[in-house]
Design an enzyme around this catalytic site. Structure first.
Site, PDB file in Angstrom:
ATOM      1  N   SER A 212       6.297  -1.086   3.200  1.00 47.76           N
ATOM      2  CA  SER A 212       6.115  -1.269   2.048  1.00 47.76           C
ATOM      3  C   SER A 212       7.201  -2.233   1.333  1.00 47.76           C
ATOM      4  O   SER A 212       8.216  -2.184   1.840  1.00 47.76           O
ATOM      5  CB  SER A 212       6.136   0.076   1.331  1.00 47.76           C
ATOM      6  OG  SER A 212       5.974  -0.340  -0.260  1.00 47.76           O
TER       7      SER A 212
ATOM      8  N   ASP B  61      -2.144   0.893  -1.887  1.00 47.87           N
ATOM      9  CA  ASP B  61      -1.141   1.224  -0.804  1.00 47.87           C
ATOM     10  C   ASP B  61      -0.352   2.457  -0.955  1.00 47.87           C
ATOM     11  O   ASP B  61      -0.086   3.212  -0.251  1.00 47.87           O
ATOM     12  CB  ASP B  61      -0.233  -0.063  -0.462  1.00 47.87           C
ATOM     13  CG  ASP B  61      -0.965  -0.996   0.503  1.00 47.87           C
ATOM     14  OD1 ASP B  61      -2.215  -1.052   0.524  1.00 47.87           O
ATOM     15  OD2 ASP B  61      -0.379  -1.622   1.246  1.00 47.87           O
TER      16      ASP B  61
ATOM     17  N   GLU C 293       2.179   0.764   7.038  1.00 47.90           N
ATOM     18  CA  GLU C 293       3.221   0.561   6.199  1.00 47.90           C
ATOM     19  C   GLU C 293       4.356   1.936   6.479  1.00 47.90           C
ATOM     20  O   GLU C 293       3.613   3.140   6.372  1.00 47.90           O
ATOM     21  CB  GLU C 293       3.314   0.557   4.537  1.00 47.90           C
ATOM     22  CG  GLU C 293       2.808  -0.829   4.304  1.00 47.90           C
ATOM     23  CD  GLU C 293       2.665  -1.168   2.921  1.00 47.90           C
ATOM     24  OE1 GLU C 293       2.563  -2.198   2.645  1.00 47.90           O
ATOM     25  OE2 GLU C 293       2.610  -0.251   2.085  1.00 47.90           O
TER      26      GLU C 293
ATOM     27  N   CYS D  45       2.964  -2.474  -9.268  1.00 48.99           N
ATOM     28  CA  CYS D  45       4.256  -1.488  -9.357  1.00 48.99           C
ATOM     29  C   CYS D  45       5.175  -2.470  -9.848  1.00 48.99           C
ATOM     30  O   CYS D  45       5.411  -3.743  -9.224  1.00 48.99           O
ATOM     31  CB  CYS D  45       4.443  -0.881  -8.066  1.00 48.99           C
ATOM     32  SG  CYS D  45       3.023   0.567  -7.646  1.00 48.99           S
TER      33      CYS D  45
ATOM     34  N   CYS E  12      -3.076  -6.658  -6.377  1.00 47.11           N
ATOM     35  CA  CYS E  12      -2.247  -5.656  -5.524  1.00 47.11           C
ATOM     36  C   CYS E  12      -2.049  -6.087  -3.980  1.00 47.11           C
ATOM     37  O   CYS E  12      -2.564  -7.262  -3.785  1.00 47.11           O
ATOM     38  CB  CYS E  12      -2.555  -4.347  -5.638  1.00 47.11           C
ATOM     39  SG  CYS E  12      -2.184  -3.599  -7.416  1.00 47.11           S
ATOM     40  N   ASP E  13      -1.610  -5.417  -3.293  1.00 50.93           N
ATOM     41  CA  ASP E  13      -0.915  -5.663  -1.798  1.00 50.93           C
ATOM     42  C   ASP E  13      -1.606  -6.606  -1.208  1.00 50.93           C
ATOM     43  O   ASP E  13      -1.467  -7.629  -0.662  1.00 50.93           O
ATOM     44  CB  ASP E  13      -0.431  -4.417  -1.235  1.00 50.93           C
ATOM     45  CG  ASP E  13       0.702  -3.801  -1.948  1.00 50.93           C
ATOM     46  OD1 ASP E  13       0.698  -3.721  -3.209  1.00 50.93           O
ATOM     47  OD2 ASP E  13       1.391  -3.102  -1.325  1.00 50.93           O
ATOM     48  N   LYS E  14      -2.877  -6.265  -0.789  1.00 48.24           N
ATOM     49  CA  LYS E  14      -3.729  -6.935   0.177  1.00 48.24           C
ATOM     50  C   LYS E  14      -4.952  -7.882  -0.451  1.00 48.24           C
ATOM     51  O   LYS E  14      -5.389  -8.577   0.241  1.00 48.24           O
ATOM     52  CB  LYS E  14      -4.407  -6.111   1.041  1.00 48.24           C
ATOM     53  CG  LYS E  14      -3.458  -5.135   1.734  1.00 48.24           C
ATOM     54  CD  LYS E  14      -2.222  -5.887   2.578  1.00 48.24           C
ATOM     55  CE  LYS E  14      -1.336  -4.832   2.975  1.00 48.24           C
ATOM     56  NZ  LYS E  14      -0.583  -4.357   2.079  1.00 48.24           N
TER      57      LYS E  14
END
Length: 612
Positions: free
Chosen positions: A517, A81, A491, A195, A122-124
């Site tokens: 985000s 992202d 985002e 992150c 990670c995010d998704k």
């Protein structure tokens, strides 16, 4: 007694062809009849959170085979992202979640796998795999790649801690020198891993612990630390144990839907509220709950947000603490332990360790268990060496952080705020709700009345902010960026970061039907539902309108009469609910996503009624 799903393709004379193909993958005669366990990896060289996962699948696979299973690895896609942020690539981020869920379903059902180990980060990717796990309902364990170490650099003779958001904010500030930006850029992301703050990736990996679907330490143990290897090995052993319990002992308590009950989703959301996690987690938990058949809604999140305190403030809400500090303070088991002592979690939920959550807390909460090995595990810390290698260091803090008065994790009596780090607002601008991460909002602007300045896209908003059109007292409205209207629900990290760069971080608000985000802080309100493209009132706001935001009373309203609102709605019905004068190239794949997408209050999942 449940039959192994894999028997469909491994047993019987008529499956000779399938067995011949299985043999070509390396299976031997004595492997037929063992559980076939899918190792669902997500290695890619595009994403720092996944760049070190290449060998993790085979690490888990070897342990599965030692324990008596047959392991077969496959890979999913993974979108970064941060790299996709601020341009057309961000349109693909949320849709990739559903694509991952579908691809896992396709592979597992096509090959009749009996169980899964999901290697995400990670995010998704974690949400997509979580949706698939709930959909498939076969024994599943999550083990993530782990968080990145926090960045550190010396500026003005002072050592400061950093993450990628610092690089974005400073880069947009015209008063910051190129030399300073270069120093921050080179230091912000020093290692492999997700992150380093409580952004979406780490928030979701923490929530898998609270749901009971991953092992203690999964959400907080650094990617670089040698101790993380044991989580992968243990996941490989434990998934075989779960297979035995289900397929040999008819114990359905080990299945994802038995673990991911309504109470478990409440535990996960309570954790998210307590740690001030990413607002994206709301979207993903709602989506996973729908896949699990659990009636978990925005109203439940609103109810929890009013009673669960904020017990930890972690980057991006502060630069004092990052994930490495959360781990030192006892990790997610430490946070859940404090919620337990406050009477705010359900202890009878199941976990993949075969324990109740209460039993797991007795064993893994550093406050109630003084075991030396446990404390050694939570003393695992950063090395401060740039690397993309997993398990590359064995540094430890001298002590754990068990200070529950002023430490990284607080107890209820010393909470950062007695109301939690996330809130749901309702009103005529968001009849089905919208989300604000209160942990990232200065209390001085929890009540804010401002003048609307409306943008039909994120790109126009960025140009307006950097071009000086946005002034103190504005409520920046970015609409037609929802799941359907984007399509893809971008985002808005760049707009929120640029507001800070321009000195407006505490002087403006931002409202959108898009999302934020996990790196976002400030008075940033997202997920406005219904979205503009679905006839939501955010599509009726005009420049100069007065918008009233009242976080303590959970309200957000457009200060116009009902008659005026109705007149505007009738006018917009005639025009059609679409952005005015927006030029955006939208691929067929994104159009398909947008056609089926629901608004954020439903998790932005596909509208199944369109298939009837």
């Amino acid at each position: 007694m449940p039959k192994l799903r894999s028997a469909t393709s491994t047993q019987g004379r008529n499956m000779a062809g399938a067995r011949a193909l299985w043999r070509a993958t390396g299976m031997k005669e004595n492997d037929f009849g063992k559980p076939i366990i899918a190792v669902v990896n997500s290695f890619t060289q595009f994403v720092p959170g996944h760049v070190h996962l290449k060998d993790m699948g085979q690490l888990v696979a070897a342990e599965i085979e030692k324990a008596g299973g047959v392991a077969k690895e496959f890979n999913t896609i993974a979108v970064d992202d941060g790299i996709a942020m601020g341009h057309g690539g961000m349109l693909y981020s949320l849709p990739s979640r559903d694509l991952i869920a579908d691809s896992v379903e396709y592979m597992v059902n096509a090959h009749c796998a009996d169980a899964m180990v999901c290697i995400s980060n990670c995010d998704k990717i974690t949400p997509g795999m979580l949706m698939a796990a709930m959909r498939l309902n076969i024994p599943t364990i999550f083990v993530s790649g782990g968080p990145m170490e926090a960045g550190k650099t010396k500026l003005s003779d002072q050592l400061i801690r950093l993450d990628l958001v610092d690089a974005m904010i400073e880069a947009a500030d015209p008063n910051v020198s190129d030399e300073r930006i270069d120093a921050i850029e080179r230091s912000a992301c020093p290692t492999c891993g997700s992150c380093s703050g409580m952004f979406t990736a780490n928030s979701m990996n923490c929530l898998t612990e609270a749901l009971g679907l991953s092992l203690p330490g999964n959400g907080s143990m650094l990617a670089t630390h040698a101790d993380r290897k044991e989580l992968f090995l243990k996941a490989g052993r434990q998934i075989v144990e779960l297979c035995k319990r289900y397929y040999e002992q008819d114990d359905a308590s080990v299945l994802p839907r038995s673990i991911g009950t309504f109470d478990a989703f409440e535990n996960a959301m309570s954790l998210d509220i307590a740690m001030g996690g990413s607002s994206n987690t709301v979207l993903h938990l709602l989506a996973a709950a729908q896949e699990a058949g659990v009636d978990f809604k925005m109203e439940d999140i609103d109810r929890l947000s009013r009673k669960v305190p904020c017990l930890s403030k972690i980057a991006p809400n502060t630069n004092k603490y990052h994930m490495e500090d959360v781990h030192r303070a006892g990790g997610i088991m430490g946070l859940l332990g404090e919620l337990d002592r406050a009477g705010l979690i359900h202890k009878n939920t199941h976990t993949v360790l075969g324990m109740s959550m209460g039993e797991q807390l007795d064993q893994y909460d550093i406050i109630r268990n003084q075991d030396e090995e446990l404390h050694k595990f939570f003393r695992a810390g950063p090395a401060g060496i740039r690397t993309t290698q997993a398990f590359s260091q064995d540094c430890r803090w001298d002590t754990v952080d068990n200070d529950r008065v002023n430490g990284c994790i607080r107890n209820k009596e010393n909470a950062i705020s007695q109301e939690g780090g996330l809130a749901v607002l309702f009103g005529n601008l968001a009849e089905d709700g919208c989300i604000v991460k209160t942990a990232g909002v200065d209390e001085s602007i929890w009540k804010f009345t401002g003048t609307a300045i409306v943008f039909e896209s994120q790109e126009d908003a960025v140009a307006g902010i950097l071009g000086g059109k946005v002034k103190e007292g504005h409520v920046v409205v970015i609409r037609y960026e929802g799941p359907k209207g984007g399509p893809g629900m971008q985002e808005m990290l760049y707009p929120t970061s640029y507001l800070k760069s321009m000195g407006l971080g505490k002087k403006c608000a931002l409202l959108t039907d898009g999302r934020f985000s996990g790196g976002t802080s400030g008075l940033s309100i997202g997920h406005a539902s219904p979205e503009a493209a679905s006839g939501g009132a955010i599509g009726l706001v005009r420049d100069g309108d007065i918008i009233n935001i009242d976080i303590p009373n959970r309200a957000i309203n457009l200060e116009i009469s009902n008659d005026e609102l109705a007149a505007r709605r009738a006018e917009q019905d005639q025009k059609g609910w679409q952005p005015a004068n927006r030029e955006r190239e939208v691929s067929f794949a994104l159009k398909v996503f947008g056609h089926f997408a629901t608004s954020a209050d439903k998790g932005a999942v596909r509208d199944k009624t369109l298939l009837k």
